[in-house]
Design an enzyme around this catalytic site. Structure first.
Site, short mmCIF file in Angstrom:
data_model
loop_
_atom_site.label_atom_id
_atom_site.label_comp_id
_atom_site.label_asym_id
_atom_site.label_seq_id
_atom_site.Cartn_x
_atom_site.Cartn_y
_atom_site.Cartn_z
N SER A 132 49.46 85.80 34.27
CA SER A 132 50.19 85.42 35.48
C SER A 132 51.48 84.70 35.14
CB SER A 132 49.35 84.45 36.30
OG SER A 132 48.13 85.01 36.63
N HIS A 153 51.08 92.90 35.55
CA HIS A 153 50.49 91.82 36.35
C HIS A 153 49.98 92.35 37.69
CE1 HIS A 153 51.07 87.87 38.73
NE2 HIS A 153 49.89 87.89 38.17
N GLU A 165 53.36 93.81 39.04
CA GLU A 165 54.62 93.38 38.41
C GLU A 165 54.63 93.88 36.98
OE1 GLU A 165 56.55 89.18 39.19
OE2 GLU A 165 54.39 89.00 39.34
N ASN A 203 54.44 84.58 41.11
CA ASN A 203 53.89 83.24 40.92
C ASN A 203 54.96 82.17 40.77
OD1 ASN A 203 51.20 83.88 41.24
ND2 ASN A 203 51.05 84.64 39.14
P1 NAD Z 1 38.32 84.63 35.35
O1 NAD Z 1 38.08 83.23 34.96
O2 NAD Z 1 37.70 85.19 36.59
O3 NAD Z 1 37.89 85.63 34.16
C1 NAD Z 1 38.28 85.47 32.83
C2 NAD Z 1 37.27 86.22 31.97
O4 NAD Z 1 37.75 86.23 30.62
C3 NAD Z 1 35.88 85.56 31.95
O5 NAD Z 1 34.89 86.50 32.32
C4 NAD Z 1 35.72 85.12 30.48
O6 NAD Z 1 34.37 85.22 30.02
C5 NAD Z 1 36.63 86.13 29.78
N1 NAD Z 1 37.04 85.73 28.44
C6 NAD Z 1 37.43 84.49 28.01
N2 NAD Z 1 37.70 84.52 26.70
C7 NAD Z 1 37.47 85.81 26.28
C8 NAD Z 1 37.55 86.47 25.04
N3 NAD Z 1 37.91 85.80 23.93
N4 NAD Z 1 37.24 87.79 24.96
C9 NAD Z 1 36.86 88.46 26.07
N5 NAD Z 1 36.74 87.88 27.30
C10 NAD Z 1 37.05 86.57 27.39
O7 NAD Z 1 39.90 84.79 35.39
P2 NAD Z 1 40.78 85.85 36.24
O8 NAD Z 1 41.13 85.24 37.55
O9 NAD Z 1 40.13 87.19 36.18
O10 NAD Z 1 42.12 85.84 35.37
C11 NAD Z 1 42.26 86.64 34.22
C12 NAD Z 1 43.74 86.84 33.91
O11 NAD Z 1 44.37 87.46 35.03
C13 NAD Z 1 44.50 85.54 33.65
O12 NAD Z 1 45.50 85.77 32.70
C14 NAD Z 1 45.12 85.24 35.00
O13 NAD Z 1 46.27 84.46 34.93
C15 NAD Z 1 45.46 86.66 35.48
N6 NAD Z 1 45.61 86.81 36.92
C16 NAD Z 1 44.81 86.12 37.78
C17 NAD Z 1 44.98 86.29 39.15
C18 NAD Z 1 44.10 85.55 40.12
O14 NAD Z 1 44.41 85.54 41.33
N7 NAD Z 1 43.02 84.95 39.69
C19 NAD Z 1 45.94 87.17 39.64
C20 NAD Z 1 46.73 87.90 38.73
C21 NAD Z 1 46.56 87.70 37.36
#
Ligand code: NAD
Length: 304
Positions: A132, A153, A165, A203
């Protein structure tokens, strides 16, 4: 300077058939869902077995929702689920044509993943991060293929949101960008191109608003309910900012504010101390069933 993706040369992503995804959280499973529905073979990897089981169950429920809305059929659902393979190891990525990293928003974690991942991949495999906010140039430099690496993104919830994005790092090849842009179209999404500045476009604008909403709560200007109602009815936002923060995940919100604060060195991006406290308490929003609302009952209940 922002470039409109529509003005760029057309790429061809037809050679991409298998998509790997690292991280099976809310974003990873959403990306797996849209790729599988679009006909791609999907390899979904997480460190936690439990996250994989939750992801497959969430994808099933979200596909059911699409059936109810008449967007897909029962057959589409079983075909899509049949295209998804889960694993806790990276070996399944050996035949991937594109791998999208969608793990926790932490630069150290992402760099470790990329370092472990690269040796498994074919030399021509494209690599993308769903970060993000973190620098695509820095993440690309942690790979063995910065020219084939870029930011992709997706928005949350992925099956419902139309935008992706696209962010080039300084070393991203034009061919990589055009190919991934073409793939985004095949997923039924609209690409927008953003330069590699902290938090990109969405963001950079959205998170300071959410952070300001937390300050508004912290300073006692309004309650959780009054802040969210004010922004829903007063600014016509579909969700209030605190509801939205819980939906995104308060850890992710804080991580993005820290990247903005560190990367742009402007005090206007200072994360609200209340947001920091909530994250320290492990109150991360919907995913832990407590954030600005309590989600343990039938209806979310404001906590302040
Ligand atoms: P989340 O906490 O729901 O999920 C993250 C996952 O990554 C977890 O299941 C965790 O077990 C896993 N993980 C951690 N370390 C790991 C590793 N070494 N190997 C494999 N898996 C691993 O988080 P999310 O909301 O899905 O966010 C994930 C990414 O997407 C982040 O970079 C976030 O910034 C981005 N993002 C989030 C949103 C949102 O609204 N939440 C929107 C766009 C982008």
């Amino acid at each position: 300077m922002t470039v409109t993706a529509n003005r760029l040369p057309q790429g061809d992503s037809s050679a991409i058939r298998t998509v790997g995804i690292v991280g099976a959280g809310q974003m990873g499973h959403g990306i797996a869902h849209v790729c599988a529905v679009a006909g791609y073979s999907v390899k979904l990897v997480d460190v936690a077995e439990e996250a994989l089981a939750k992801a497959v169950s969430a994808i099933g429920k979200n596909l059911d929702r699409q059936i109810t809305k008449g967007r897909i059929t029962e057959d589409d659902k079983s075909l899509a689920l049949g295209r998804i393979e889960t694993s806790t190891g990276y070996a399944v990525f050996a035949d991937a044509d594109l791998v999208i990293e969608a793990a926790t928003e932490n630069e150290g974690v992402k760099k470790q993943i990329l370092a472990k991942l690269c040796p498994v991949l074919k030399p021509e495999t494209y690599l993308a991060s769903n970060t993000s906010s973190i620098s695509i140039t820095r993440l690309g430099a942690a790979t063995d293929r910065p020219g084939r690496f870029m930011g992709m993104h997706f928005m949350n919830p992925v099956p419902m949101m139309g935008l992706v994005e696209l962010i080039r790092g300084i070393a991203t090849a034009e061919e990589t960008f055009a190919t991934i842009r073409d793939l985004v179209g095949r997923l039924g999404k609209t690409p927008v191109s953003a330069e590699d500045f902290p938090a990109f476009i969405v963001n950079r604008i959205l998170l300071p608003m959410i952070n300001e909403a937390v300050y508004t709560l912290y300073e006692g200007v309004g309650s959780v309910e009054s802040i969210d109602t004010a922004m829903r009815l007063g600014a016509n936002h579909p969700m209030g900012p605190l509801e939205l923060a819980d939906f995104i995940g308060l850890d992710t919100c804080l991580a993005i504010m820290q990247v903005l604060h560190d990367g742009l060195a402007d005090s206007k991006y200072r994360p609200c101390p209340l947001l920091v406290k909530y994250v320290e308490a492990g109150w991360l929003g919907r995913k832990t069933r407590r954030g600005f609302y309590d989600y343990t009952g039938e209806k979310p209940v404001p906590t302040r």
